[in-house]
Scaffold this active site. Structure first.
Site, short mmCIF file in Angstrom:
data_model
loop_
_atom_site.label_atom_id
_atom_site.label_comp_id
_atom_site.label_asym_id
_atom_site.label_seq_id
_atom_site.Cartn_x
_atom_site.Cartn_y
_atom_site.Cartn_z
N CYS A 69 -2.77 7.54 -9.24
CA CYS A 69 -3.39 6.38 -9.86
C CYS A 69 -4.91 6.44 -9.74
CB CYS A 69 -2.84 5.08 -9.31
SG CYS A 69 -2.11 5.17 -7.71
N CYS B 80 0.90 1.55 -2.55
CA CYS B 80 -0.41 0.98 -2.20
C CYS B 80 -0.43 0.54 -0.75
CB CYS B 80 -0.72 -0.24 -3.08
SG CYS B 80 -0.84 0.13 -4.83
#
Lengths: 140, 233
Positions: free
Chosen positions: A37, A107
């Site tokens: 990402c 994350c």
């Protein structure tokens, strides 16, 4: 995908954004990333050398809302904890607190990695014996 | 019957009973459409698992199979055959789109070999060696800081020529890093194609790391371009 209120809150009002002097012996810096990402996360801690309590924590994250929220929360949680206590923080705690959806779990893993990397860096500077895991994380 | 998901098991054509594999989309003997359920993208085209392939030949084969599998040809066939023709056409399209692109082909092959790449493995504390190298992270971080500064300056209506120059330089730098990664990928792909199992495993790991790095670099180039395209300097 809808973000939880807590994610949005951290995203709009991130806690402890900033940086501390990397070269200071009291400061540990962790820089980690997730290539798919394009996220990069820097988390810093300032540790009281007497008590080993993390007195200050700062972060700067380039990434999605969940990555920012995860690191923001991580700085809140490590503050006031000893180094040993901070190492107990698990990514699953972050997932629960922020109600992260499965696609965003990485994350929280990144935030846990960042805590470990920052502590690893601080330990290295101060000659504290490291756990094998912390060495591995700090090594990159 | 016990089947394995990675190898084709012998089967028989439902129509003429000719021997075929469960990866066959069409019966070579009677041309009837088959379930084709066990086929991976390479098998769809009758290819070995190799990274180097003739894209023109792939395209020709894609068109040939597309014609033969096209749902219009099965308008009067049984419901079962119609369904297989649809499913096989979809599979064929996915296979073609994936294999014609060298990067997707590599990612797919690595997936077939059981290597986890991309999202599934991201930031995993259990695989610290998959964290991008520290110098790359520092570079990425620095560039992001510069990008942020430029965005803020833009918002305030001022464009800093120095910053603009830095960003243009950074873009050139990252593009050259990308080219290096692509060269390395090609080299590792050749090793994979010709190597024994041990060499293949090593090459697969190297390619997975290179693909991670590539994604980072791609995102960076994209972000830099975004800021530069709105800059007024």
């Amino acid at each position: 995908m809808a973000y939880s209120d807590k994610v949005i809150d951290h995203y709009n009002n991130p806690r402890n954004v900033g940086q501390m002097d990397k070269s200071s012996d009291e400061v540990g810096t962790g820089l980690v990333g997730a290539p798919e990402c394009g996220d990069v996360m820097r988390l810093q801690i300032r540790v009281n050398p007497e008590t080993q309590v993390i007195e200050e924590a700062k972060f700067k994250t380039f990434g999605c809302g969940s990555a920012i929220a995860s690191s923001s929360l991580a700085t809140e949680w490590v503050k006031g904890k000893t180094v040993a206590e901070a190492l107990e923080i698990k990514n699953t705690d972050i997932v629960k607190e922020l109600a992260l959806p499965p696609v965003k779990i990485h994350c929280s893993v990144l935030a846990e990695d960042a805590i470990r990397a920052a502590i690893g860096d601080w330990k290295k500077k101060n000659g504290v014996a490291e756990t094998a895991e912390a060495v591995a994380v700090a090594a990159h | 019957m016990a089947t394995s998901s990675t190898t084709s098991v012998p089967a028989a054509c439902w129509a003429c009973n000719a021997a075929l594999t469960d990866s066959a989309l069409l019966c070579p003997a009677c041309n009837k459409v088959q379930p084709g359920s066990g086929a991976d993208y390479f098998q769809v085209f009758g290819l070995e698992r190799r990274l180097s392939l003739d894209v023109e030949a792939l395209e020709r084969e894609f068109h040939r199979l597309s014609r033969r599998l096209h749902p219009d040809r099965f308008a009067r066939a049984s419901a079962q055959e119609q369904q297989w023709s649809l499913a096989n056409t979809a599979l064929l399209n996915d296979a073609y789109r994936t294999l014609r692109d060298p990067l997707q082909r590599t990612e797919y092959l690595l997936k077939l070999t059981g290597l986890k790449i991309g999202e599934e493995n991201s930031g995993s504390g259990k695989a610290p060696d998959r964290q991008p190298p520290a110098d790359l992270l520092e570079e990425v971080f620095e560039l992001n800081m510069q990008l942020e500064e430029m965005r803020m300056n833009q918002k305030m209506g001022e464009d800093d020529p120095t910053l603009h120059r830095d960003l243009t330089q950074a873009r050139t730098h990252f593009e050259s890093l990308l080219a290096t990664v692509d060269n390395d990928l090609t080299a590792q792909g050749a090793i994979w194609d010709s190597g024994d199992a041990a060499a293949q495993e090593k090459a697969a790991n190297a390619m997975a790391a290179l693909l991670d790095r590539r994604r980072y670099l791609r995102n960076l180039v994209r972000d830099v371009n975004e800021v530069l395209s709105t800059a007024t300097v």
